[in-house]
Design a protein around this motif. Structure first.
Motif, PDB file in Angstrom:
ATOM      1  N   LEU A   1     -51.600  11.124  -8.709  1.00 13.77           N
ATOM      2  CA  LEU A   1     -50.704  12.256  -8.937  1.00 13.77           C
ATOM      3  C   LEU A   1     -49.324  12.031  -8.325  1.00 13.77           C
ATOM      4  CD1 LEU A   1     -53.135  15.268  -8.347  1.00 13.77           C
ATOM      5  CD2 LEU A   1     -52.085  14.571 -10.526  1.00 13.77           C
ATOM      6  N   LEU A   2     -49.293  11.327  -7.195  1.00 16.79           N
ATOM      7  CA  LEU A   2     -48.023  11.119  -6.497  1.00 16.79           C
ATOM      8  C   LEU A   2     -47.312   9.841  -6.920  1.00 16.79           C
ATOM      9  CD1 LEU A   2     -48.990  12.232  -2.880  1.00 16.79           C
ATOM     10  CD2 LEU A   2     -47.508  13.435  -4.492  1.00 16.79           C
TER      11      LEU A   2
ATOM     12  N   ALA B   1     -43.249   9.599  -1.559  1.00 21.15           N
ATOM     13  CA  ALA B   1     -44.260  10.504  -1.002  1.00 21.15           C
ATOM     14  C   ALA B   1     -45.635   9.861  -1.049  1.00 21.15           C
ATOM     15  CB  ALA B   1     -44.257  11.818  -1.778  1.00 21.15           C
ATOM     16  N   ARG B   2     -45.958   9.210  -2.165  1.00 17.28           N
ATOM     17  CA  ARG B   2     -47.262   8.546  -2.304  1.00 17.28           C
ATOM     18  C   ARG B   2     -47.485   7.529  -1.191  1.00 17.28           C
ATOM     19  NH1 ARG B   2     -47.089   4.151  -6.659  1.00 17.28           N
ATOM     20  NH2 ARG B   2     -45.983   3.234  -4.882  1.00 17.28           N
ATOM     21  N   ASP B   3     -46.461   6.748  -0.873  1.00 17.23           N
ATOM     22  CA  ASP B   3     -46.617   5.667   0.101  1.00 17.23           C
ATOM     23  C   ASP B   3     -46.847   6.177   1.518  1.00 17.23           C
ATOM     24  OD1 ASP B   3     -46.280   3.918  -1.950  1.00 17.23           O
ATOM     25  OD2 ASP B   3     -44.198   3.421  -1.491  1.00 17.23           O
ATOM     26  N   TRP B   4     -46.453   7.425   1.775  1.00 19.28           N
ATOM     27  CA  TRP B   4     -46.617   7.978   3.121  1.00 19.28           C
ATOM     28  C   TRP B   4     -47.754   8.986   3.223  1.00 19.28           C
ATOM     29  CZ3 TRP B   4     -44.045   6.594   7.570  1.00 19.28           C
ATOM     30  CH2 TRP B   4     -42.971   5.716   7.420  1.00 19.28           C
TER      31      TRP B   4
ATOM     32  N   ALA C   1     -52.364   3.860  -0.395  1.00 20.63           N
ATOM     33  CA  ALA C   1     -51.034   3.336  -0.092  1.00 20.63           C
ATOM     34  C   ALA C   1     -50.982   2.802   1.335  1.00 20.63           C
ATOM     35  CB  ALA C   1     -49.985   4.436  -0.295  1.00 20.63           C
ATOM     36  N   ALA C   2     -51.669   3.486   2.257  1.00 21.02           N
ATOM     37  CA  ALA C   2     -51.709   3.011   3.635  1.00 21.02           C
ATOM     38  C   ALA C   2     -52.425   1.670   3.725  1.00 21.02           C
ATOM     39  CB  ALA C   2     -52.402   4.039   4.528  1.00 21.02           C
ATOM     40  N   LEU C   3     -53.521   1.529   2.964  1.00 16.30           N
ATOM     41  CA  LEU C   3     -54.246   0.250   2.922  1.00 16.30           C
ATOM     42  C   LEU C   3     -53.313  -0.864   2.464  1.00 16.30           C
ATOM     43  CD1 LEU C   3     -57.744  -0.430   1.426  1.00 16.30           C
ATOM     44  CD2 LEU C   3     -55.783  -1.711   0.567  1.00 16.30           C
ATOM     45  N   ARG C   4     -52.604  -0.633   1.395  1.00 15.03           N
ATOM     46  CA  ARG C   4     -51.715  -1.665   0.856  1.00 15.03           C
ATOM     47  C   ARG C   4     -50.576  -1.967   1.816  1.00 15.03           C
ATOM     48  NH1 ARG C   4     -50.015  -0.888  -5.214  1.00 15.03           N
ATOM     49  NH2 ARG C   4     -49.611  -3.105  -4.870  1.00 15.03           N
TER      50      ARG C   4
ATOM     51  N   ARG D   1     -46.725   4.089   8.209  1.00 12.71           N
ATOM     52  CA  ARG D   1     -47.365   4.746   7.067  1.00 12.71           C
ATOM     53  C   ARG D   1     -48.845   4.975   7.333  1.00 12.71           C
ATOM     54  NH1 ARG D   1     -44.747   1.380   1.949  1.00 12.71           N
ATOM     55  NH2 ARG D   1     -42.592   2.082   2.263  1.00 12.71           N
ATOM     56  N   TRP D   2     -49.510   3.963   7.889  1.00 14.49           N
ATOM     57  CA  TRP D   2     -50.928   4.136   8.200  1.00 14.49           C
ATOM     58  C   TRP D   2     -51.112   5.285   9.194  1.00 14.49           C
ATOM     59  CZ3 TRP D   2     -53.818   4.375  12.557  1.00 14.49           C
ATOM     60  CH2 TRP D   2     -55.212   4.400  12.372  1.00 14.49           C
TER      61      TRP D   2
END
Length: 232
Positions: free
Chosen positions: A167-168, A174-177, A182-185, A199-200
């Protein structure tokens, strides 16, 4: 005598039935399969980061189920404390994270690589693999506390994080945070840097600390309401 709410007792509950032991074995097993499949990547793309991202990504799908089951055990023991269960769940995640690291390194060592520096940032990858699994496990315990039926809670550990990521996606910043994937990547990147760790940490506060905090508060509220109803 060990009390119900201790970390040691919770760890024993995590492997207390054949089904729960099988779940842990399957979780590591799918990671091993993913590690083996990385041999199919182009040789110049095989690095410790790319292999670890795939292995830990697959493991993190099933590991939250363990957290869900541990949290569900708290529903069956109203007097048990939440923190020992979270500590035990995190301990399991650390062990699984290290196993995922070992599988990733073994796969890369066996398959080989023609990348310029395939083992770059290996120390950071070790830490990142563990952090990824701790976050995944905390998502499981949080949703296990919030959702009464384990089956639905397990399903939610997949649908909600990946749904939020999808969705983000139009709003990448916003998705990356804000999403676990996104945190895994971010932390399993070739060079995560300070932004990756930040971010993680942000996602861990939202999906780990906050989710479990809300679950613990609601559990305490249900317990108080149940006692009040009994007295009345």
């Amino acid at each position: 005598m060990v009390q119900h709410g201790t970390v040691g007792r919770t760890l024993r509950r995590a492997v207390g039935t054949r089904a729960r032991r099988a779940l842990l074995v399957v979780t590591i097993g799918v990671g091993a399969v993913a590690a083996a499949l990385t041999a199919g990547l182009p040789s110049d793309e095989r690095t410790v980061a790319t292999v670890a991202e795939l292995v830990h990504g697959v493991i993190s799908v099933l590991l939250p189920f363990v957290g869900v089951l541990l949290a569900h055990g708290l529903r069956q023991a109203p007097g048990a404390r939440v923190l020992p269960t979270l500590a035990a769940a995190a301990s399991i995640a650390v062990a699984v994270g290290l196993a995922g690291d070992a599988l990733s390194f073994a796969a890369l060592a066996v398959a080989g690589s023609t990348a310029p520096d395939p083992w770059a940032h290996v120390g950071a990858i070790v830490v990142a693999g563990v952090l990824v699994q701790v976050l995944a496990q905390l998502v499981g315990t949080g949703l296990g506390l919030l959702i009464g039926r384990p089956v639905w809670a397990c399903l939610a550990t997949i649908v909600l994080p990946l749904g939020a990521y999808a969705l983000l996606t139009p709003v990448a910043a916003a998705r990356d945070w804000l999403t676990p994937y996104a945190a895994l990547r971010a932390v399993l990147a070739e060079s995560p840097g300070d932004a990756g760790w930040a971010r993680w940490a942000t996602v861990a506060l939202l999906w780990g600390v906050a989710l479990n905090g809300v679950g613990a508060v609601l559990r305490r509220h249900r317990a108080s309401h149940g006692r009040a109803t009994t007295v009345a």
